[in-house]
Design a protein around this motif. Structure first.
Motif, PDB file in Angstrom:
ATOM      1  N   CYS A   1      -5.835  -1.180   1.479  1.00 15.49           N
ATOM      2  CA  CYS A   1      -4.911   1.036   1.012  1.00 15.49           C
ATOM      3  C   CYS A   1      -6.370   1.730   0.629  1.00 15.49           C
ATOM      4  CB  CYS A   1      -3.272   0.426   0.196  1.00 15.49           C
ATOM      5  SG  CYS A   1      -2.793   1.945   0.129  1.00 15.49           S
ATOM      6  N   GLU A   2      -6.117   2.524   1.665  1.00 15.16           N
ATOM      7  CA  GLU A   2      -7.458   3.933   1.187  1.00 15.16           C
ATOM      8  C   GLU A   2      -6.039   5.204  -0.426  1.00 15.16           C
ATOM      9  OE1 GLU A   2      -9.985   4.213   4.897  1.00 15.16           O
ATOM     10  OE2 GLU A   2      -8.743   4.925   4.461  1.00 15.16           O
ATOM     11  N   GLY A   3      -4.968   5.187  -0.321  1.00 14.89           N
ATOM     12  CA  GLY A   3      -4.021   6.081  -1.198  1.00 14.89           C
ATOM     13  C   GLY A   3      -4.217   5.146  -2.057  1.00 14.89           C
TER      14      GLY A   3
ATOM     15  N   GLY B   1       0.742  -1.297   0.265  1.00 13.58           N
ATOM     16  CA  GLY B   1       0.233   0.236  -0.018  1.00 13.58           C
ATOM     17  C   GLY B   1       0.629   1.268  -0.027  1.00 13.58           C
ATOM     18  N   CYS B   2      -0.029   1.985   0.302  1.00 13.46           N
ATOM     19  CA  CYS B   2       0.881   3.655   0.135  1.00 13.46           C
ATOM     20  C   CYS B   2       1.884   3.475   1.329  1.00 13.46           C
ATOM     21  CB  CYS B   2      -0.149   4.946   0.668  1.00 13.46           C
ATOM     22  SG  CYS B   2      -0.860   4.806   1.751  1.00 13.46           S
ATOM     23  N   GLY B   3       1.378   3.157   3.039  1.00 12.30           N
ATOM     24  CA  GLY B   3       1.944   2.847   3.740  1.00 12.30           C
ATOM     25  C   GLY B   3       1.672   3.814   4.626  1.00 12.30           C
ATOM     26  N   THR B   4       1.193   4.869   4.319  1.00 10.12           N
ATOM     27  CA  THR B   4       0.888   6.342   4.739  1.00 10.12           C
ATOM     28  C   THR B   4      -0.845   5.751   5.908  1.00 10.12           C
ATOM     29  OG1 THR B   4       0.385   7.449   3.499  1.00 10.12           O
ATOM     30  CG2 THR B   4       3.203   7.475   4.608  1.00 10.12           C
ATOM     31  N   CYS B   5      -1.646   5.316   4.372  1.00 12.09           N
ATOM     32  CA  CYS B   5      -3.197   5.686   5.380  1.00 12.09           C
ATOM     33  C   CYS B   5      -3.819   4.911   6.298  1.00 12.09           C
ATOM     34  CB  CYS B   5      -4.334   5.062   4.146  1.00 12.09           C
ATOM     35  SG  CYS B   5      -4.314   3.634   3.833  1.00 12.09           S
TER      36      CYS B   5
ATOM     37  N   CYS C   1      -3.306   0.930   6.240  1.00 14.51           N
ATOM     38  CA  CYS C   1      -1.269   0.724   5.751  1.00 14.51           C
ATOM     39  C   CYS C   1      -1.090   0.542   7.730  1.00 14.51           C
ATOM     40  CB  CYS C   1      -1.055   1.699   4.506  1.00 14.51           C
ATOM     41  SG  CYS C   1      -1.270   0.934   3.444  1.00 14.51           S
TER      42      CYS C   1
HETATM   43 ZN   LIG Z   1      -2.311   3.128   2.247  1.00 13.74          ZN
END
Ligand SMILES: [Zn+2]
Ligand SMILES: [Zn+2]
Length: 353
Positions: A115-117, A100-104, A107
């Motif tokens: 992942c929502e990002g 994933g994006c790692g920040t949402c 994640c």
């Molecule tokens: Zn994410």
């Protein structure tokens, strides 16, 4: 083997090995599973029914792209900053592709598969395993898989993981009956996992007798051919073996109107229907049914990194034995996808570059 344009066959290309970057690992691919999702990826869309389509990757894919999200192999090279990863060159690994994006929020709670990002799923938005080498952006997505055949560990990353995650959503209790629809790549793996990690009995439905024979060998308690048994008859047979109840939980690994409707019809009080398969279409929902039964319909998309680690461990200890039925050369990817699309693959097919 690259996707150059939606709907076109993959093309064999000779490309440079991707350069290593900080925290990343270059993996030499030993096996790449061929998943039904790859057919959707090549076609460019999921079928939502009534003529509506959903882009396979929500517009996040930039072509050309190398498909393949069930990847196992050996660490070829490690990037700077990976000294504390516990990995060394030559280690046998399976790749967690649902990056994933790692920040949402998802994640940060370890559910990168949702992942929502900006998703970075390998084989969908980033180059995947239909190649001799794949660049994994962070070593944390590598799970050590020594002691397991590469073809078997590869298919844990989607087929196995999806099976485990969807089974967990059923929250099965002793005495429950779990009903699995579809004994293909994911369904056949799910039988073994369900027998290992839940106290439930497992019933399996398919339209192909040879897949049902495989299901029995893998530990299914009951099998039903739904091409020759109608839904009413099936419900009555389930009641006979389940103390007057139909199914306590159903997982639909196919995901067409007929299978989802069958799943709904077999739900008992507080039953759960987990939709997993993405073959596609739409269905009519008889609205009073869910409130009257207090039943639930859930979706499941793959699983978490922690679940993949758990699954690799379970496999290494002999708890499950993933079914790889056929292996092919990398260059045969198009033929394998066509065969899978025609329903001619039993278990899972892998490409071995
Ligand atoms: Zn994410
Ligand atoms: Zn898959």
């Amino acid at each position: 083997m690259r996707l150059i344009a939606d709907g076109q066959p993959l093309r064999e290309l000779s490309l440079d090995i991707p350069p290593i970057t900080p925290r990343s690992a270059l993996v030499k691919v030993a096996a790449a599973g061929v998943c039904h999702s790859d057919i959707h990826l090549v076609s460019g869309a999921y079928d939502l029914g009534e003529g509506r389509k959903l882009s396979t990757t929500g517009g996040g894919t930039v072509l050309p792209l190398t498909p393949g999200h069930e990847i196992a192999g050996r660490v070829e090279r490690l990037g700077p900053g990976t000294e504390s990863s516990g990995l060394k060159e030559g280690d046998r690994v399976v790749v967690y592709p649902w990056i994933g994006c790692g920040t949402c929020r998802k994640c940060l709670s370890g559910r990168e598969n949702l992942c929502e990002g900006s998703q970075r799923f390998l084989g969908f938005m980033r180059n995947g395993g239909y190649a001799e080498y794949v660049l994994v952006p962070d070593t944390r997505y590598l799970v050590k898989a020594d002691g397991i055949e590469a073809s078997q560990s590869a298919i844990l990353a989607c087929a196995g993981l999806t099976a485990l995650s969807s089974i967990r959503k059923c929250a099965l209790q002793p005495g429950d009956l779990l009903f699995l629809i579809g004994a293909g790549g994911v369904g056949s793996t799910a039988i073994q996992i369900a027998k290992k990690v839940t106290p439930a009995r497992v019933a399996v439905a398919d339209i192909d007798d040879s897949r049902l024979e495989l299901a029995t060998r893998l530990g299914a308690d009951y099998v039903f051919n739904t091409a020759t048994t109608d839904t009413k008859e099936l419900a009555s047979q389930l009641r006979k073996v389940n103390q007057g109840r139909t199914a306590d939980a159903v997982i639909d690994f196919v995901g067409i109107p007929r299978t989802a409707s069958l799943g709904l019809r077999l739900l008992g009080h507080e039953g759960k229907l987990v939709l997993v398969g993405l073959v596609g279409g739409g269905m009519q929902l008889p609205l009073p049914l869910l409130p009257i039964l207090g039943a639930e319909v859930l979706g499941n998309f793959t699983g978490t990194l922690a679940q993949l680690t758990e699954l690799v461990d379970l496999t290494r200890r002999g708890g499950i034995n993933p079914v790889v039925s056929e292996s092919y050369r990398l260059e045969e990817a198009n033929e394998v996808l066509a065969k899978l699309g025609r329903g001619e693959v039993r278990g899972r097919a892998v490409l071995e570059p």
